[in-house]
Design an enzyme around this catalytic site. Structure first.
Site, PDB file in Angstrom:
ATOM      1  N   TRP A 102     -26.186 -59.227 -27.589  1.00  7.21           N
ATOM      2  CA  TRP A 102     -24.951 -58.642 -28.107  1.00  7.21           C
ATOM      3  C   TRP A 102     -24.755 -57.216 -27.641  1.00  7.21           C
ATOM      4  CZ3 TRP A 102     -21.459 -61.919 -28.949  1.00  7.21           C
ATOM      5  CH2 TRP A 102     -21.723 -63.126 -29.612  1.00  7.21           C
ATOM      6  N   ASP A 172     -23.334 -51.898 -34.281  1.00 15.43           N
ATOM      7  CA  ASP A 172     -22.862 -53.257 -34.534  1.00 15.43           C
ATOM      8  C   ASP A 172     -23.835 -53.872 -35.548  1.00 15.43           C
ATOM      9  OD1 ASP A 172     -22.232 -55.946 -34.584  1.00 15.43           O
ATOM     10  OD2 ASP A 172     -22.337 -56.240 -32.405  1.00 15.43           O
ATOM     11  N   LYS A 196     -20.879 -63.690 -40.669  1.00 12.66           N
ATOM     12  CA  LYS A 196     -22.316 -63.873 -40.835  1.00 12.66           C
ATOM     13  C   LYS A 196     -22.702 -63.649 -42.306  1.00 12.66           C
ATOM     14  CE  LYS A 196     -22.174 -64.065 -36.323  1.00 12.66           C
ATOM     15  NZ  LYS A 196     -22.146 -62.972 -35.372  1.00 12.66           N
TER      16      LYS A 196
HETATM   17  C1  LIG Z   1     -21.577 -62.799 -33.984  1.00 15.44           C
HETATM   18  C2  LIG Z   1     -21.800 -61.453 -33.377  1.00 15.44           C
HETATM   19  C3  LIG Z   1     -20.883 -60.881 -32.488  1.00 15.44           C
HETATM   20  C4  LIG Z   1     -19.630 -61.602 -32.063  1.00 15.44           C
HETATM   21  O1  LIG Z   1     -18.716 -61.629 -33.074  1.00 15.44           O
HETATM   22  P1  LIG Z   1     -17.234 -62.245 -32.864  1.00 15.44           P
HETATM   23  O2  LIG Z   1     -16.702 -62.221 -34.245  1.00 15.44           O
HETATM   24  O3  LIG Z   1     -17.397 -63.625 -32.307  1.00 15.44           O
HETATM   25  O4  LIG Z   1     -16.512 -61.358 -31.942  1.00 15.44           O
HETATM   26  C5  LIG Z   1     -21.160 -59.634 -31.991  1.00 15.44           C
HETATM   27  N1  LIG Z   1     -22.255 -58.948 -32.351  1.00 15.44           N
HETATM   28  C6  LIG Z   1     -23.168 -59.468 -33.198  1.00 15.44           C
HETATM   29  C7  LIG Z   1     -24.377 -58.682 -33.560  1.00 15.44           C
HETATM   30  C8  LIG Z   1     -22.960 -60.733 -33.741  1.00 15.44           C
HETATM   31  O5  LIG Z   1     -23.867 -61.260 -34.596  1.00 15.44           O
END
Ligand SMILES: *Cc1c(COP(=O)(O)O)cnc(C)c1O
Length: 365
Positions: A102, A172, A196
């Protein structure tokens, strides 16, 4: 009533059953309004109260200081990979730490908008750890330092707050926000897709220090300009109203949680520690299963593991489904298995997984 299967999906992920039931009860008529939350004007008094309560609960749970804005946005964490540099880089320099798939995606996207430097990068090592922060090369004039504090695919979690050496930290936190207590004041900006640990897909949460706002590059879309979104209290355009409502129910659920004499987020965190310990201890005690992430940065939320004999993978997954354990297949880039054990996964679910791991091993070892 029959128990639902335990869902180990990495995202969109399980939502607390109590929340799903409450949403079902309120589906046709939200608290005497005669409307579903889906059918309400986002500018009406009912929805105003829903979003205000969600923001207040989030601020309380995470201890968000007053000089931070809370934004309810759309586009997911991947859109934030562009929105962050559009708002915070001034079109100049931004540094990135790459510890998994990511954060790698984040830095690649940011290159479209600013001058990117990698302060640290574990890609060559296959993403199993976090380099000692004293070795990171952070440019003094970088506008921010970006990290992904829980790499959902690779199972790497920061159990410390990195020192940006004076450069604002951008994190993030999509896959571990609200799984543990954090000190928001150590970050310039935190963002997270909701699907999540917060609620349904379609909502993105941003927490940003107000003094960083107001420097979006001229080409930044207005709907993605943090200063605009903050000034309009996330109502510049129609926000994802139903997703915000469900997220609000999840926040209330977190506030009600009790574990080991603790309540709220402290209880949720202690339970998450217990869940992760049980699962990692079981995997460590066996030579049949393998984990590949350095023990000091193992994720409490996403636990990738491998069967030593990959020939058994299909049988493992089939048996797991029969046992009511869903979505354990690993991400295609990592292979093997991955158990995502977010807040909504009860300790009973991890106990059921551990029992299956032992039983499968005893049948095949
Ligand atoms: C799931 C996830 C993403 C992607 O998220 P989207 O909602 O599909 O854009 C990005 N970073 C992390 C750490 C994630 O777990």
């Amino acid at each position: 009533m029959m128990r639902r299967p335990y869902n180990f999906s990495a995202g969109p992920a399980a939502i607390p059953e109590e929340v799903l039931r409450q949403a079902a009860d309120e589906m046709l008529d939200w608290r005497g309004s005669g409307m579903s939350v889906m059918e309400m004007s986002h500018r009406g008094p009912q929805f105003e109260s829903i979003i205000a309560q969600a923001e207040a609960d989030l601020r309380e749970l995470l201890g968000v200081p007053d000089d931070y804005a809370v934004l309810f946005m759309q586009g997911g964490a991947l859109a934030e990979n562009a929105i962050v540099p559009l708002n915070l880089s001034h079109g100049e320099k931004a540094d990135y730490v790459v510890t998994g798939s990511w954060s790698q995606k984040s830095q690649l996207e940011a290159r479209k908008f600013c001058d990117v430097h990698l302060s640290a990068n574990t890609r060559e090592q296959g993403y199993g750890g976090i380099p000692d922060p004293s070795t990171w090369s952070i440019r003094r004039d970088a506008r921010y330092l970006h990290v992904c504090t829980n790499e959902t695919i690779d199972g790497v979690e920061f159990h410390f707050v990195p020192d940006g050496q004076g450069v604002p930290l951008v994190a993030d936190m999509s896959s571990h926000i609200l799984s543990r207590q954090i000190d928001v004041s150590r970050y310039g900006c935190i963002y997270a897709g909701a699907q999540k640990n917060i609620g349904p897909a379609g909502l993105t949460l941003v927490i940003v220090r107000r003094d960083l706002l107001g420097h979006a590059v001229a080409s930044c879309p207005t709907a993605f300009d943090y200063a605009q979104v903050a000034a309009s209290h996330s109502m510049y355009n129609t926000p994802p109203t139903y997703a915000i409502y469900i997220a609000g129910l999840v926040l209330q659920w977190i506030k009600r949680q009790q574990y080991d004499g603790l309540t709220g987020l402290a209880a949720v965190e202690a339970r998450n520690v217990a869940k992760a310990r049980l699962l990692y201890d079981t995997l460590d005690a066996s030579t049949f299963y393998q984990t590949r992430v350095a023990p000091d940065c193992r994720s409490r939320m996403n636990v990738p593991f491998h069967l030593r004999d990959a020939e058994l993978n299909a049988g493992f997954l089939h048996g797991a489904e029969q046992a009511g354990l869903l979505q354990l297949k690993g991400h295609k880039t990592v292979g093997g298995m991955r158990a995502s054990i977010y807040n909504a996964m009860p300790l009973d679910g991890v106990q059921a997984l551990v029992a299956y791991l032992r039983e499968f091993e005893s049948r095949h070892a």
